[in-house]
Design an enzyme around this catalytic site. Structure first.
Site, PDB file in Angstrom:
ATOM      1  N   TYR A  39      -6.550   2.094   2.558  1.00 17.30           N
ATOM      2  CA  TYR A  39      -6.407   1.523   1.223  1.00 17.30           C
ATOM      3  C   TYR A  39      -7.586   0.616   0.879  1.00 17.30           C
ATOM      4  CZ  TYR A  39      -4.743  -1.068  -2.801  1.00 17.30           C
ATOM      5  OH  TYR A  39      -4.654  -1.614  -4.047  1.00 17.30           O
ATOM      6  N   ASN A  90       0.817  -1.211   0.000  1.00 17.10           N
ATOM      7  CA  ASN A  90       0.000   0.000   0.000  1.00 17.10           C
ATOM      8  C   ASN A  90       0.858   1.271   0.000  1.00 17.10           C
ATOM      9  OD1 ASN A  90      -1.976  -1.878   0.143  1.00 17.10           O
ATOM     10  ND2 ASN A  90      -2.662  -1.377   2.224  1.00 17.10           N
ATOM     11  N   LYS A  97      -4.691   3.344 -12.376  1.00 13.85           N
ATOM     12  CA  LYS A  97      -3.547   3.272 -13.296  1.00 13.85           C
ATOM     13  C   LYS A  97      -3.888   3.477 -14.757  1.00 13.85           C
ATOM     14  CE  LYS A  97      -1.014   1.014  -9.851  1.00 13.85           C
ATOM     15  NZ  LYS A  97      -2.214   1.207  -8.984  1.00 13.85           N
ATOM     16  N   THR A 108     -16.122  36.862 -33.086  1.00 11.91           N
ATOM     17  CA  THR A 108     -16.923  36.525 -31.917  1.00 11.91           C
ATOM     18  C   THR A 108     -18.174  35.875 -32.501  1.00 11.91           C
ATOM     19  OG1 THR A 108     -18.175  38.588 -31.834  1.00 11.91           O
ATOM     20  CG2 THR A 108     -16.102  38.565 -30.630  1.00 11.91           C
ATOM     21  N   HIS A 109     -18.692  34.881 -31.815  1.00 17.34           N
ATOM     22  CA  HIS A 109     -19.841  34.106 -32.321  1.00 17.34           C
ATOM     23  C   HIS A 109     -19.534  33.481 -33.690  1.00 17.34           C
ATOM     24  CE1 HIS A 109     -22.245  36.381 -29.283  1.00 17.34           C
ATOM     25  NE2 HIS A 109     -21.458  37.380 -29.671  1.00 17.34           N
ATOM     26  N   LYS A 122      -9.178  14.378 -51.643  1.00 15.49           N
ATOM     27  CA  LYS A 122      -9.207  14.755 -50.222  1.00 15.49           C
ATOM     28  C   LYS A 122      -7.821  14.856 -49.583  1.00 15.49           C
ATOM     29  CE  LYS A 122     -12.268  15.368 -47.844  1.00 15.49           C
ATOM     30  NZ  LYS A 122     -13.245  14.495 -47.200  1.00 15.49           N
ATOM     31  N   GLU A 170      -7.928  16.637 -35.810  1.00 15.20           N
ATOM     32  CA  GLU A 170      -9.220  15.999 -35.501  1.00 15.20           C
ATOM     33  C   GLU A 170      -9.064  14.991 -34.366  1.00 15.20           C
ATOM     34  OE1 GLU A 170     -11.864  15.011 -39.150  1.00 15.20           O
ATOM     35  OE2 GLU A 170      -9.806  15.098 -39.877  1.00 15.20           O
ATOM     36  N   ASN A 216      -7.085  15.372 -45.612  1.00 16.26           N
ATOM     37  CA  ASN A 216      -7.827  15.535 -44.360  1.00 16.26           C
ATOM     38  C   ASN A 216      -6.932  15.890 -43.173  1.00 16.26           C
ATOM     39  OD1 ASN A 216     -10.248  14.864 -45.660  1.00 16.26           O
ATOM     40  ND2 ASN A 216      -9.876  12.680 -45.353  1.00 16.26           N
ATOM     41  N   SER A 235      -8.223  10.120 -48.580  1.00 12.80           N
ATOM     42  CA  SER A 235      -9.449   9.331 -48.479  1.00 12.80           C
ATOM     43  C   SER A 235      -9.307   8.099 -49.357  1.00 12.80           C
ATOM     44  CB  SER A 235     -10.637  10.169 -48.942  1.00 12.80           C
ATOM     45  OG  SER A 235     -11.674   9.340 -49.411  1.00 12.80           O
TER      46      SER A 235
HETATM   47  N1  ARG Z   1      -1.692  -3.529  -7.317  1.00 10.59           N
HETATM   48  C1  ARG Z   1      -2.107  -2.800  -6.160  1.00 10.59           C
HETATM   49  C2  ARG Z   1      -2.554  -1.389  -6.572  1.00 10.59           C
HETATM   50  O1  ARG Z   1      -2.247  -1.018  -7.652  1.00 10.59           O
HETATM   51  C3  ARG Z   1      -0.969  -2.683  -5.209  1.00 10.59           C
HETATM   52  C4  ARG Z   1      -1.401  -2.558  -3.797  1.00 10.59           C
HETATM   53  C5  ARG Z   1      -2.047  -3.825  -3.382  1.00 10.59           C
HETATM   54  N2  ARG Z   1      -2.421  -3.809  -2.007  1.00 10.59           N
HETATM   55  C6  ARG Z   1      -3.254  -4.720  -1.520  1.00 10.59           C
HETATM   56  N3  ARG Z   1      -3.555  -4.598  -0.258  1.00 10.59           N
HETATM   57  N4  ARG Z   1      -3.820  -5.647  -2.235  1.00 10.59           N
HETATM   58  O2  ARG Z   1      -3.223  -0.707  -5.843  1.00 10.59           O
END
Ligand code: ARG
Length: 463
Positions: free
Chosen positions: A326, A119, A334, A164-165, A292, A299, A294, A286
């Site tokens: 935690y 953690n 992630k 503007t607009h 074309k 975009e 593009n 295209s």
């Molecule tokens: N892979 C976990 C995360 O990204 C790591 C921490 C895991 N801790 C646990 N008590 N299971 O948060």
């Protein structure tokens, strides 16, 4: 017990209290190694600092400390060279590395995790990782600002319709318009840089949530890793992802700006506007329509704004209502973070390349400036300078526009006699007064589009 479960039971680093192995479906569902493997360098960096601290404090022996550090360096080489076999059985990057360390150096490897939890370890890794990536983004934003400023300097005399607009409003320098984006990206730069202060906090030593009984030296770890501050509350340290939220918010605001710029590049390169020509190498064709060309890059930047906004919303939603401390929910931070980092870095870089390669179609802009009665405000101002109240002058100029529209003539195409039929304050000089160059040149109040102001800003930006 199935074979798979039996095998899993034997190999889990936390398997002690379990009498059966993990279901294969659960293993697949909870593993994060596919996503968090990218943290390996920072994970090893943090572990080396932790091991050195454990040895310094005599929590492990000096020899064990050295073996661990050398082992971790070997693991890092294996991963960097692509020789490392990642396993979902080991859940995440932390356990994959620890497992391999123990394979390489034997029982001493089992001592690395003393006085540490995943953690506080993952909280540390995220901070180390983001600190590096933010620095890359800061450099990228500075480079983009320079590219925009260079394009502004190159076109310092080009006047364009200001809108503007999305209706033609008043003439401005193209350079002034481009420098508006420099201001936005400079604020983005400040926001990311400011966030670094909250990233720069060392959480290791918080353990799972309550701290640790071992005589650790947190300040030493912070020093080794270049952190200026220690987290002050172990419960907060393992639960806090504010620094990620701030980063994602800064990225979302940056993408508001990138998307607006991208949208203007799309509009301006259209036949309808024709203000710029995008470099061939940055456009696509295209499969059906041979003619074309593009603007896919701007975009896509405009389109990627959706996922960047989404990532901020995702993490806000993950965090809200989580009980301390935690919770495994936090693993879901992630994908939003990594994808935002990748999207920001790639987009900031490539939009700079597009800007650097674009050509300004000066003749089209010069033509566009003539249409749209954009000198009506200055026609009114001319009368104000000659003593008319602005409201009355506005009325006169409005009537002149109405007359011009009815006769399909621009204000400057009307004769002095025609103008004087609206107000006897009009004199010969009015034509010079309402020319685009004169209009731009008079907007000298600080921040206005006058060339002197724009040139001064370019000088400040050292371009
Ligand atoms: N892979 C976990 C995360 O990204 C790591 C921490 C895991 N801790 C646990 N008590 N299971 O948060």
């Amino acid at each position: 017990m199935t074979v798979a479960r039996a095998k899993a039971k034997k190999t889990k680093l936390w398997g002690g209290r379990f009498s059966s192995g993990t279901a294969a479906s659960v293993e697949a569902f909870t593993a994060s190694i596919d996503v968090d493997a990218r943290l390996y360098r920072h994970d090893i960096l943090g572990s080396i600092a932790h091991a050195r601290m454990l040895a310094k404090q005599r929590i492990i022996s000096a020899a064990e400390g050295r073996r661990i550090v050398r082992g971790l360096q070997a693991v890092e080489r294996e991963i960097a060279n692509g020789h490392f076999a990642f396993s979902p059985t080991d859940e995440d990057i932390h356990m994959n590395i620890e497992r391999r360390l123990t394979e390489l150096i034997g029982p001493a490897g089992g001592k690395l995790h003393t006085a540490r939890s995943r953690n506080d370890q993952v909280a540390l890794d995220m901070r180390l990782y983001l600190r590096d990536e933010v620095k890359v983004i800061l450099a990228g934003l500075k480079a983009l600002e320079r590219t925009l400023a260079k394009a502004a300097r190159k076109n310092l005399d080009v006047i364009m319709p200001g809108y503007t607009h999305l209706q033609r409003a008043q003439p401005v320098l193209l350079a002034h318009h481009l420098l508006a984006y420099v201001e936005m990206f400079e604020r983005d730069h400040q926001r990311f840089a400011d966030g670094l202060a909250r990233i720069d906090v060392m959480p290791l030593g918080s353990g799972a949530l309550a701290g640790t009984t071992f005589p650790i030296d947190r300040a030493y770890v912070a020093k080794l890793l270049g952190f200026s501050r220690l987290s002050k509350n172990s419960i907060d340290a393992v639960s806090d992802r504010d620094f990620l939220l701030e980063f994602l918010a800064a990225a979302a605001i940056l993408f508001v700006h990138l998307s607006r710029l991208a949208d203007e590049l799309v509009l301006w390169s259209s036949q309808e506007f024709g203000f710029i020509e995008l470099p061939d190498g940055y456009c696509t064709g295209s499969s059906m329509m041979p003619q074309k060309k593009n603007p896919d890059v701007p975009e896509l930047i405009r389109g990627k704004t959706g996922r960047v906004f989404g990532h901020l919303h995702a993490l806000l939603t993950i965090m809200k209502g989580l009980p301390l401390a935690y919770n495994r929910d936090l693993q879901e931070d992630k994908v939003p973070l990594f994808d935002t980092v990748d999207t920001v870095q790639a987009s900031v870089k490539i939009i700079g390349e597009v800007i650097a390669g674009m050509t300004v179609r000066r003749e089209r802009l010069a033509g566009a400036v003539k249409d749209g009665f954009m000198n009506a405000t200055d026609l009114a101002d001319y009368l104000v300078v000659r003593g008319l109240a602005f409201r009355a002058a506005h009325e006169v100029a409005g009537k002149v526009v109405q007359y011009g529209l009815a006769h399909d003539r621009r204000i400057e195409e009307l004769t002095l006699a025609e103008l004087r039929s609206f107000s006897n304050k009009f004199e010969r000089g009015v034509y010079r007064y309402i020319a685009a160059e004169a209009m731009v040149g008079r907007r000298r109040a600080p921040g206005g589009t006058a060339r002197a102001n724009v040139a001064r800003r370019l000088k400040e930006l050292r371009v």
